[in-house]
Design a protein around this motif. Structure first.
Motif, PDB file in Angstrom:
ATOM      1  N   ARG A  74       0.995  -1.226  -0.124  1.00  0.00           N
ATOM      2  CA  ARG A  74       0.004  -0.075  -0.032  1.00  0.00           C
ATOM      3  C   ARG A  74       0.752   1.137   0.107  1.00  0.00           C
ATOM      4  O   ARG A  74       0.353   2.442  -0.452  1.00  0.00           O
ATOM      5  N   PHE A  75       2.060   1.229   0.615  1.00  0.00           N
ATOM      6  CA  PHE A  75       2.907   2.242   0.784  1.00  0.00           C
ATOM      7  C   PHE A  75       3.978   2.377  -0.590  1.00  0.00           C
ATOM      8  O   PHE A  75       5.142   3.162   0.026  1.00  0.00           O
ATOM      9  N   CYS A  76       3.865   1.780  -1.458  1.00  0.00           N
ATOM     10  CA  CYS A  76       4.799   1.610  -2.481  1.00  0.00           C
ATOM     11  C   CYS A  76       4.999   3.214  -3.002  1.00  0.00           C
ATOM     12  O   CYS A  76       4.170   3.968  -3.073  1.00  0.00           O
ATOM     13  N   GLY A  77       6.330   3.520  -3.086  1.00  0.00           N
ATOM     14  CA  GLY A  77       6.791   4.826  -3.524  1.00  0.00           C
ATOM     15  C   GLY A  77       7.098   5.744  -2.205  1.00  0.00           C
ATOM     16  O   GLY A  77       7.214   6.811  -2.558  1.00  0.00           O
ATOM     17  N   ILE A  78       6.875   5.284  -0.924  1.00  0.00           N
ATOM     18  CA  ILE A  78       6.835   6.320  -0.075  1.00  0.00           C
ATOM     19  C   ILE A  78       8.132   5.819   0.881  1.00  0.00           C
ATOM     20  O   ILE A  78       8.025   4.535   1.217  1.00  0.00           O
ATOM     21  N   LEU A  79       9.061   6.662   1.194  1.00  0.00           N
ATOM     22  CA  LEU A  79      10.246   6.160   2.249  1.00  0.00           C
ATOM     23  C   LEU A  79       9.741   6.782   3.561  1.00  0.00           C
ATOM     24  O   LEU A  79       9.630   7.852   3.987  1.00  0.00           O
ATOM     25  N   PHE A  80       9.812   5.861   4.395  1.00  0.00           N
ATOM     26  CA  PHE A  80       9.797   6.111   5.750  1.00  0.00           C
ATOM     27  C   PHE A  80      10.647   6.046   6.520  1.00  0.00           C
ATOM     28  O   PHE A  80      11.661   4.983   6.303  1.00  0.00           O
ATOM     29  N   VAL A  81      11.350   7.025   7.265  1.00  0.00           N
ATOM     30  CA  VAL A  81      12.382   7.319   7.825  1.00  0.00           C
ATOM     31  C   VAL A  81      12.097   7.249   9.487  1.00  0.00           C
ATOM     32  O   VAL A  81      11.272   8.229   9.919  1.00  0.00           O
ATOM     33  N   GLN A  82      12.866   6.603  10.190  1.00  0.00           N
ATOM     34  CA  GLN A  82      12.819   6.849  11.676  1.00  0.00           C
ATOM     35  C   GLN A  82      13.630   7.960  12.010  1.00  0.00           C
ATOM     36  O   GLN A  82      14.746   8.168  11.659  1.00  0.00           O
ATOM     37  N   GLY A  83      12.857   9.003  13.014  1.00  0.00           N
ATOM     38  CA  GLY A  83      13.558  10.136  13.338  1.00  0.00           C
ATOM     39  C   GLY A  83      12.802  10.920  14.330  1.00  0.00           C
ATOM     40  O   GLY A  83      11.407  10.682  14.385  1.00  0.00           O
ATOM     41  N   ASP A  84      13.251  11.784  14.882  1.00  0.00           N
ATOM     42  CA  ASP A  84      12.742  12.652  15.960  1.00  0.00           C
ATOM     43  C   ASP A  84      12.790  14.267  15.514  1.00  0.00           C
ATOM     44  O   ASP A  84      13.581  14.803  14.821  1.00  0.00           O
ATOM     45  N   VAL A  85      11.498  14.658  15.622  1.00  0.00           N
ATOM     46  CA  VAL A  85      11.159  16.119  15.218  1.00  0.00           C
ATOM     47  C   VAL A  85      12.330  17.090  16.002  1.00  0.00           C
ATOM     48  O   VAL A  85      12.658  18.124  15.307  1.00  0.00           O
ATOM     49  N   MET A  86      12.555  16.686  17.100  1.00  0.00           N
ATOM     50  CA  MET A  86      13.687  17.791  17.861  1.00  0.00           C
ATOM     51  C   MET A  86      15.104  17.265  17.385  1.00  0.00           C
ATOM     52  O   MET A  86      15.919  18.409  17.790  1.00  0.00           O
ATOM     53  N   THR A  87      15.302  16.619  16.480  1.00  0.00           N
ATOM     54  CA  THR A  87      16.478  16.153  15.851  1.00  0.00           C
ATOM     55  C   THR A  87      16.701  16.183  14.274  1.00  0.00           C
ATOM     56  O   THR A  87      17.138  15.206  14.038  1.00  0.00           O
ATOM     57  N   LEU A  88      15.982  16.695  13.725  1.00  0.00           N
ATOM     58  CA  LEU A  88      15.747  16.896  12.409  1.00  0.00           C
ATOM     59  C   LEU A  88      17.083  16.954  11.587  1.00  0.00           C
ATOM     60  O   LEU A  88      17.310  16.221  10.458  1.00  0.00           O
ATOM     61  N   ARG A  89      17.989  17.971  11.971  1.00  0.00           N
ATOM     62  CA  ARG A  89      19.157  17.797  11.251  1.00  0.00           C
ATOM     63  C   ARG A  89      19.911  16.711  11.163  1.00  0.00           C
ATOM     64  O   ARG A  89      20.464  16.131  10.267  1.00  0.00           O
ATOM     65  N   GLN A  90      19.977  16.076  12.192  1.00  0.00           N
ATOM     66  CA  GLN A  90      20.764  14.688  12.514  1.00  0.00           C
ATOM     67  C   GLN A  90      19.869  13.744  11.633  1.00  0.00           C
ATOM     68  O   GLN A  90      20.765  12.929  10.745  1.00  0.00           O
TER      69      GLN A  90
END
Length: 213
Positions: A93-109
């Motif tokens: 269902r999610f073909c073409g979507i890149l899911f990334v693990q990350g935190d809103v408070m450390t977006l640059r990282q």
């Protein structure tokens, strides 16, 4: 002073509207988008023709699917990226979507660790994570540093104050927008083309459609 965040909806209307938004599914996946903002995002995607659409706050992935399908409807090969501390398991269902693990408070990282700074331009960045004052301020600051002129940041759910829910989020998105604009003039402009398309701030994101200057 930034303009008022008041919407044209009465409190009973807004409460019922919000209840519908919180129950809204797209393709059987929780999405939580209002019909007005679905229309506004479709207009925005068609106008900007983003190389990349970056969503912060995935939840179950319904809105990421919606943004992907909107881009395809417009004939665009937009890369859809959705960032969350706990991304959903990916399936067909999610073909073409890149899911990334990350935190809103450390977006640059998060962007550095996942080579996201090299994503195609222009960008649309949608902040739909924790809705707290601190989270929204973090994204506003990130966008100020890394969005280019003419790119967009959409700060979701600045309507929470009108729903008497802002205290749960330390003032939430509306306080963050007002504070950021007061402390950092000339970084963003409120794009009234979107905020006011169906009436002044007739959106669940009042004053939340921001264009980088």
């Amino acid at each position: 002073m930034i303009r008022s965040f008041k919407t044209p909806f009465t409190r009973p209307q807004l409460g019922a509207y919000h209840q519908g938004v919180m129950g809204y599914h797209y393709r059987d996946v929780m999405c939580n988008k209002s019909p007005i903002d679905i229309a506004l995002y479709l207009h925005l995607i068609n106008a900007v023709k983003p190389g990349t659409f970056i969503e912060i706050g995935t939840k179950f992935g319904g809105s990421a699917m919606l943004f992907r399908d909107m881009a395809r409807m417009c004939g665009l090969d937009t890369q859809i990226v959705s960032i969350d501390r706990a991304p959903p398991d990916s399936d067909d269902r999610f073909c073409g979507i890149l899911f990334v693990q990350g935190d809103v408070m450390t977006l640059r990282q998060t962007f550095s660790d996942n080579d996201l700074f090299d994503l195609p331009r222009p960008w649309i960045l949608s902040e739909d994570s924790a809705h707290t004052f601190a989270a929204c301020m973090a994204v506003l600051g990130f966008g100020a540093a890394y969005l280019r002129a003419g790119e967009y940041l959409v700060v979701e759910d600045s309507v929470l104050a009108e729903l008497d829910l802002a205290d749960r989020y330390d003032g939430g998105p509306s306080r963050a927008i007002e504070t950021y604009f007061g402390d950092n003039p000339g970084i963003y402009e409120i794009d009234k083309t979107y905020c006011d398309m169906f009436g002044v701030n007739a959106t669940t994101n009042p004053n939340g459609y921001l264009r980088k200057v």
